[in-house]
Design a protein around this motif. Structure first.
Motif, PDB file in Angstrom:
ATOM      1  N   UNK A  79       8.210  84.051 -23.850  1.00  8.78           N
ATOM      2  CA  UNK A  79       7.867  82.634 -23.768  1.00  8.78           C
ATOM      3  C   UNK A  79       8.458  81.872 -24.948  1.00  8.78           C
ATOM      4  N   UNK A  80       8.357  82.449 -26.140  1.00 10.63           N
ATOM      5  CA  UNK A  80       8.934  81.821 -27.325  1.00 10.63           C
ATOM      6  C   UNK A  80      10.436  81.674 -27.205  1.00 10.63           C
ATOM      7  N   UNK A  81      11.088  82.674 -26.656  1.00  8.06           N
ATOM      8  CA  UNK A  81      12.533  82.628 -26.467  1.00  8.06           C
ATOM      9  C   UNK A  81      12.903  81.504 -25.509  1.00  8.06           C
ATOM     10  N   UNK A  82      12.130  81.362 -24.431  1.00  4.10           N
ATOM     11  CA  UNK A  82      12.381  80.306 -23.454  1.00  4.10           C
ATOM     12  C   UNK A  82      12.185  78.933 -24.085  1.00  4.10           C
ATOM     13  N   UNK A  83      11.120  78.767 -24.837  1.00  5.20           N
ATOM     14  CA  UNK A  83      10.842  77.478 -25.478  1.00  5.20           C
ATOM     15  C   UNK A  83      11.947  77.135 -26.474  1.00  5.20           C
ATOM     16  N   UNK A  84      12.358  78.107 -27.280  1.00  7.83           N
ATOM     17  CA  UNK A  84      13.403  77.843 -28.272  1.00  7.83           C
ATOM     18  C   UNK A  84      14.726  77.488 -27.608  1.00  7.83           C
ATOM     19  N   UNK A  85      15.043  78.112 -26.478  1.00  4.17           N
ATOM     20  CA  UNK A  85      16.297  77.781 -25.800  1.00  4.17           C
ATOM     21  C   UNK A  85      16.242  76.358 -25.251  1.00  4.17           C
ATOM     22  N   UNK A  86      15.087  75.913 -24.789  1.00 11.97           N
ATOM     23  CA  UNK A  86      14.950  74.535 -24.295  1.00 11.97           C
ATOM     24  C   UNK A  86      15.042  73.542 -25.443  1.00 11.97           C
ATOM     25  N   UNK A  87      14.456  73.882 -26.579  1.00 16.69           N
ATOM     26  CA  UNK A  87      14.486  72.970 -27.730  1.00 16.69           C
ATOM     27  C   UNK A  87      15.914  72.806 -28.235  1.00 16.69           C
ATOM     28  N   UNK A  88      16.665  73.879 -28.312  1.00 13.91           N
ATOM     29  CA  UNK A  88      18.025  73.785 -28.831  1.00 13.91           C
ATOM     30  C   UNK A  88      18.950  73.029 -27.882  1.00 13.91           C
ATOM     31  N   UNK A  89      18.622  72.954 -26.614  1.00 18.46           N
ATOM     32  CA  UNK A  89      19.457  72.219 -25.655  1.00 18.46           C
ATOM     33  C   UNK A  89      19.133  70.732 -25.635  1.00 18.46           C
ATOM     34  N   UNK A  90      18.006  70.325 -26.237  1.00 19.59           N
ATOM     35  CA  UNK A  90      17.592  68.919 -26.220  1.00 19.59           C
ATOM     36  C   UNK A  90      17.389  68.445 -27.663  1.00 19.59           C
ATOM     37  N   UNK A  91      18.410  67.864 -28.271  1.00 20.83           N
ATOM     38  CA  UNK A  91      18.298  67.472 -29.681  1.00 20.83           C
ATOM     39  C   UNK A  91      17.209  66.432 -29.944  1.00 20.83           C
ATOM     40  N   UNK A  92      16.955  65.537 -28.996  1.00 22.46           N
ATOM     41  CA  UNK A  92      15.894  64.550 -29.220  1.00 22.46           C
ATOM     42  C   UNK A  92      14.525  65.215 -29.286  1.00 22.46           C
ATOM     43  N   UNK A  93      14.331  66.258 -28.510  1.00 20.91           N
ATOM     44  CA  UNK A  93      13.084  67.012 -28.572  1.00 20.91           C
ATOM     45  C   UNK A  93      12.930  67.667 -29.941  1.00 20.91           C
ATOM     46  N   UNK A  94      14.024  68.185 -30.475  1.00 14.79           N
ATOM     47  CA  UNK A  94      14.013  68.809 -31.793  1.00 14.79           C
ATOM     48  C   UNK A  94      13.667  67.779 -32.870  1.00 14.79           C
ATOM     49  N   UNK A  95      14.251  66.588 -32.774  1.00  9.36           N
ATOM     50  CA  UNK A  95      13.952  65.524 -33.730  1.00  9.36           C
ATOM     51  C   UNK A  95      12.483  65.109 -33.616  1.00  9.36           C
ATOM     52  N   UNK A  96      11.988  64.996 -32.388  1.00 12.23           N
ATOM     53  CA  UNK A  96      10.585  64.634 -32.179  1.00 12.23           C
ATOM     54  C   UNK A  96       9.631  65.658 -32.767  1.00 12.23           C
ATOM     55  N   UNK A  97       9.936  66.933 -32.570  1.00 12.41           N
ATOM     56  CA  UNK A  97       9.096  67.990 -33.140  1.00 12.41           C
ATOM     57  C   UNK A  97       9.123  67.922 -34.664  1.00 12.41           C
TER      58      UNK A  97
END
Length: 100
Positions: free
Chosen positions: A33-51
């Motif tokens: 699950x962590x691997x899946x979440x991290x792959x989604x975060x790295x594909x969406x830079x705005x999500x990374x900035x928001x986090x």
């Protein structure tokens, strides 16, 4: 399954074996699950900035508590080291007394 029987035969009962297997399955699922979440975060830079912004907000909001916790842990670590040093000195003194 023979590995589990082998473990059970060498000192672990069935409850401990099943508990160990369940813990392993949960950790594996969590890692996936962590691997899946991290792959989604790295594909969406705005999500990374928001986090990052949310994390920064909470760090800023609770900075005093964080600093006091870190200071407390540091003080406890220093106390532990001093206590262990005293214990070691006592053991050395006792061994010197025994040799005489």
């Amino acid at each position: 399954m023979s590995h589990a029987k082998n473990i059970a035969h060498h000192g672990l009962n069935r409850h401990e074996v099943s508990t160990t297997l369940i813990k392993g399955a949960v950790m594996s699922a969590g890692a996936q699950t962590g691997k899946t979440i991290m792959s989604k975060i790295t594909k969406h830079p705005l999500l990374l900035v928001g986090i990052g912004m949310v994390g920064g907000y909470y760090v800023h909001k609770y900075r005093k508590e964080i600093i006091s916790s870190v200071t407390s842990v540091g003080d406890k670590g220093k106390d532990f080291v001093l206590q262990q040093k005293e214990n070691l000195e006592d053991m050395v003194a006792e061994s010197k007394e025994d040799q005489e």
